[in-house]
Write a protein that holds these residues in place. Sequence first.
Motif, mmCIF file in Angstrom:
data_model
loop_
_atom_site.group_PDB
_atom_site.id
_atom_site.type_symbol
_atom_site.label_atom_id
_atom_site.label_comp_id
_atom_site.label_asym_id
_atom_site.label_seq_id
_atom_site.Cartn_x
_atom_site.Cartn_y
_atom_site.Cartn_z
ATOM 1 N N CYS A 1 68.292 29.077 41.735
ATOM 2 C CA CYS A 1 68.718 29.090 43.136
ATOM 3 C C CYS A 1 70.244 29.126 43.218
ATOM 4 C CB CYS A 1 68.171 27.865 43.864
ATOM 5 S SG CYS A 1 68.667 27.742 45.595
ATOM 6 N N ASN A 2 70.779 30.072 43.995
ATOM 7 C CA ASN A 2 72.227 30.239 44.117
ATOM 8 C C ASN A 2 72.771 29.827 45.482
ATOM 9 O OD1 ASN A 2 72.519 31.328 41.483
ATOM 10 N ND2 ASN A 2 71.797 33.337 42.235
ATOM 11 N N HIS A 3 71.963 29.133 46.284
ATOM 12 C CA HIS A 3 72.443 28.695 47.599
ATOM 13 C C HIS A 3 73.534 27.643 47.429
ATOM 14 C CE1 HIS A 3 69.617 30.744 50.279
ATOM 15 N NE2 HIS A 3 68.695 30.543 49.340
ATOM 16 N N ASN A 4 74.617 27.802 48.182
ATOM 17 C CA ASN A 4 75.733 26.865 48.105
ATOM 18 C C ASN A 4 75.761 25.862 49.250
ATOM 19 O OD1 ASN A 4 76.801 28.070 45.756
ATOM 20 N ND2 ASN A 4 77.794 29.675 46.998
ATOM 21 N N ASP A 5 74.993 26.116 50.320
ATOM 22 C CA ASP A 5 74.989 25.192 51.443
ATOM 23 C C ASP A 5 74.237 23.914 51.049
ATOM 24 O OD1 ASP A 5 72.980 27.118 51.260
ATOM 25 O OD2 ASP A 5 72.156 26.570 53.220
ATOM 26 N N THR A 6 74.620 22.810 51.680
ATOM 27 C CA THR A 6 74.091 21.502 51.287
ATOM 28 C C THR A 6 72.578 21.431 51.431
ATOM 29 O OG1 THR A 6 76.155 20.451 51.964
ATOM 30 C CG2 THR A 6 74.232 19.020 51.725
ATOM 31 N N PHE A 7 72.048 21.879 52.559
ATOM 32 C CA PHE A 7 70.604 21.840 52.774
ATOM 33 C C PHE A 7 70.100 23.257 53.034
ATOM 34 C CE2 PHE A 7 72.189 17.680 54.168
ATOM 35 C CZ PHE A 7 71.455 16.859 53.328
ATOM 36 N N HIS A 8 69.045 23.631 52.323
ATOM 37 C CA HIS A 8 68.478 24.971 52.467
ATOM 38 C C HIS A 8 67.010 24.927 52.065
ATOM 39 C CE1 HIS A 8 70.232 24.596 48.391
ATOM 40 N NE2 HIS A 8 69.112 25.202 48.013
ATOM 41 N N GLN A 9 66.303 25.952 52.456
ATOM 42 C CA GLN A 9 64.876 26.037 52.167
ATOM 43 C C GLN A 9 64.633 26.742 50.832
ATOM 44 O OE1 GLN A 9 62.334 24.747 53.974
ATOM 45 N NE2 GLN A 9 63.856 23.822 55.353
ATOM 46 N N HIS A 10 63.528 26.360 50.165
ATOM 47 C CA HIS A 10 63.100 27.057 48.953
ATOM 48 C C HIS A 10 61.782 27.762 49.233
ATOM 49 C CE1 HIS A 10 65.860 23.976 47.196
ATOM 50 N NE2 HIS A 10 66.233 25.034 46.504
ATOM 51 N N SER A 11 61.587 28.848 48.545
ATOM 52 C CA SER A 11 60.492 29.750 48.884
ATOM 53 C C SER A 11 59.164 29.389 48.241
ATOM 54 C CB SER A 11 60.871 31.194 48.491
ATOM 55 O OG SER A 11 61.142 31.257 47.098
ATOM 56 N N ILE A 12 59.096 28.326 47.457
ATOM 57 C CA ILE A 12 57.845 27.971 46.783
ATOM 58 C C ILE A 12 57.467 26.534 47.120
ATOM 59 C CG2 ILE A 12 58.310 29.560 44.871
ATOM 60 C CD1 ILE A 12 58.959 27.066 43.181
ATOM 61 N N ASP A 13 56.215 26.232 46.900
ATOM 62 C CA ASP A 13 55.719 24.861 47.036
ATOM 63 C C ASP A 13 55.589 24.243 45.638
ATOM 64 O OD1 ASP A 13 55.501 25.143 49.822
ATOM 65 O OD2 ASP A 13 53.517 26.083 49.609
ATOM 66 N N ASN A 14 55.142 22.995 45.614
ATOM 67 C CA ASN A 14 54.929 22.303 44.344
ATOM 68 C C ASN A 14 56.199 22.275 43.491
ATOM 69 O OD1 ASN A 14 53.430 20.924 42.366
ATOM 70 N ND2 ASN A 14 52.877 22.831 41.324
ATOM 71 N N ILE A 15 57.328 21.986 44.111
ATOM 72 C CA ILE A 15 58.587 21.938 43.379
ATOM 73 C C ILE A 15 58.729 20.618 42.630
ATOM 74 C CG2 ILE A 15 61.100 21.937 43.618
ATOM 75 C CD1 ILE A 15 60.899 23.828 45.881
ATOM 76 N N TYR A 16 58.219 19.525 43.199
ATOM 77 C CA TYR A 16 58.318 18.244 42.508
ATOM 78 C C TYR A 16 57.007 17.497 42.625
ATOM 79 C CZ TYR A 16 59.193 16.153 47.164
ATOM 80 O OH TYR A 16 59.108 15.753 48.475
ATOM 81 N N THR A 17 56.847 16.464 41.784
ATOM 82 C CA THR A 17 55.596 15.717 41.729
ATOM 83 C C THR A 17 55.891 14.233 41.587
ATOM 84 O OG1 THR A 17 53.454 15.550 40.585
ATOM 85 C CG2 THR A 17 55.407 15.889 39.208
ATOM 86 N N ASP A 18 54.880 13.407 41.819
ATOM 87 C CA ASP A 18 55.003 11.957 41.725
ATOM 88 C C ASP A 18 54.790 11.532 40.277
ATOM 89 O OD1 ASP A 18 54.913 9.221 41.962
ATOM 90 O OD2 ASP A 18 53.614 9.200 43.716
ATOM 91 N N ALA A 19 55.855 10.997 39.665
ATOM 92 C CA ALA A 19 55.773 10.586 38.255
ATOM 93 C C ALA A 19 55.283 9.161 38.088
ATOM 94 C CB ALA A 19 57.145 10.727 37.593
ATOM 95 N N GLY A 20 55.162 8.417 39.195
ATOM 96 C CA GLY A 20 54.736 7.030 39.104
ATOM 97 C C GLY A 20 53.258 6.821 39.348
ATOM 98 N N GLN A 21 52.559 7.858 39.735
ATOM 99 C CA GLN A 21 51.137 7.738 39.999
ATOM 100 C C GLN A 21 50.361 7.722 38.687
ATOM 101 O OE1 GLN A 21 49.880 11.240 42.132
ATOM 102 N NE2 GLN A 21 50.575 12.631 40.535
ATOM 103 N N PRO A 22 49.067 7.353 38.710
ATOM 104 C CA PRO A 22 48.255 7.419 37.488
ATOM 105 C C PRO A 22 48.278 8.824 36.895
ATOM 106 C CG PRO A 22 47.100 6.181 39.191
ATOM 107 C CD PRO A 22 48.327 6.761 39.845
ATOM 108 N N GLY A 23 48.521 8.890 35.618
ATOM 109 C CA GLY A 23 48.674 10.178 34.961
ATOM 110 C C GLY A 23 50.125 10.582 34.805
ATOM 111 N N GLY A 24 51.034 9.836 35.466
ATOM 112 C CA GLY A 24 52.452 10.089 35.302
ATOM 113 C C GLY A 24 52.992 9.401 34.049
#
Length: 537
Positions: free
Chosen positions: A495-518
């Motif tokens: 991603c080359n966006h320089n503005d502080t807040f911007h949208q990304h074109s995909i889902d599932n970018i991050y996940t919960d690492a503290g849940q069971p299985g993390g």
Amino acid sequence: MPSTSRYEEGRPMSTKELSQKAAEFDWNPNIEFRFWTRAAEAIHHEGLVYLREGNEAHAYVVLQRYTLLVVENLRSHPEAKTPEGRKALKPLMSRIPTVLSILESLKPGLEQSYNEWIKVHATQRDSDTSGRKRSGSSSYARHAARDAALSWNHASPANILDASEHHELAVDLAKKEMHRRRRMAGLTEEEVSRRRAAGFWDKAAASRFMDDEELRRQMESTRRQLDRSSTARDEEADRDSRTESVNYYYPTINKSSPVSYDSKKPQSSSQRPPAARDEARIQPPRPPKESLNHSWPAITTTPPLPDKKPLVNDLPPPYDPPKEDLPPLPPKHAEGTLKQRRITFRPAAYLESGEPIRPVFLPSSLRQAFLEMAADNTRRNLEMCGILCGTLVNNALFVSCLLIPEQKCTSDTCETENESAMLEYCITNDLLIVGWIHTHPTQTCFMSSRDLHTQAGYQVMMPESIAIVCSPRHKPSWGIFRLTNPPGLPHILACNHNDTFHQHSIDNIYTDAGQPGGHVIESKNLEYDVHDLRPKR
């Protein structure tokens, strides 16, 4: 205890394969130079820890990665030509000769382990092929079997354990290792009490690992050092075992009848009582033969002849006690037994690509301690961040310090400042940066686009890195996250966006690492220190 044969019997990698694995990281010059220098410090630290623990294969991978990152990538970064960049790059480059010397010293042992495994398993290759295909059909199993940290080593075999199943053991081992480092650092009891947690080194002790000249002189005998380190660990384990109560089991013996002997027959030294043996050591001189009394009566009776030797067939059969009555033999303490093997914790989870990631132990009370420190900022609707620093022990990461860096805070952002002071503190105190924690005083608990780009800088060289988000005024009030890989990390790096807040074109970018299985394991027994680097107000 779960079976560990799948990992112990897995084929070790050759030095060529280890070098290829070391090159498996995503270089992106768009990431700020400070994140890359921080990552270089971290992996150099990891390599020395694995070297000290005898995990040679993983030490080789990590130190080779350090060389590639510094020599081939960091020098080409746009910020490397700035005064700040040159200053940050200089100490990293100065370690290269020492690291190369370490890598050369590790090669013979790694190749020997590889060749011995191939030789031993050559005859089993055909018969095991079908079984391996069935048991290792998933990508997760194949990647775990090729984890360098779990590679079989003829000189330093390991017990592979599950950290979540052996939670108390993992924390206990971490405490002992931190205590050992603290003892080596020579900290006073007052300093230990003030810091509360273990594992902190003063500058003199830190220089034992960071002083390149000293380490270079020692690398001429690196192999001998590793052997001595292994011997020392074994001796320490033996000393610990001797302090514990041990139950011994002896076989039952039939009661023997009293021994009869001729009182006139001289006794051997072993038959005499202690007092008699002492007297026998200092004997008076013998009198002359003429003084012997010859008036003693002569012996006229002869002793009875011994009985006739019985025939073999007349002898009773030898006593053969039933096997169930015999106690088990005590275990031998030979080299390579379970008692003397090092312990390595297997991966706690896997990335979406199937690559294994190490367990991260997090103190349960750390989050509340951070919120109390951030309460003033929260009341003023200002974010606040802290750095999660930890210790690497037996292929597991233990968060042992909450570091509050100098920072610039707004209602929606929080930027660390004076990175050099933060890195110096971590190096001096033998700490790794495992992740970060920050508040959302006006927003819900989620990873903003700004947070995602910050997390990419942490996670690009340490996939276990975590981001804890605290939202005191909303539910849920907190979460432990990591970028998915793929698709999250490569998408953010591209991603080359320089503005502080911007949208990304995909889902599932991050996940919960503290849940069971993390891969995050919370512990009530893990101690930690809190250190504030902000200027006193």
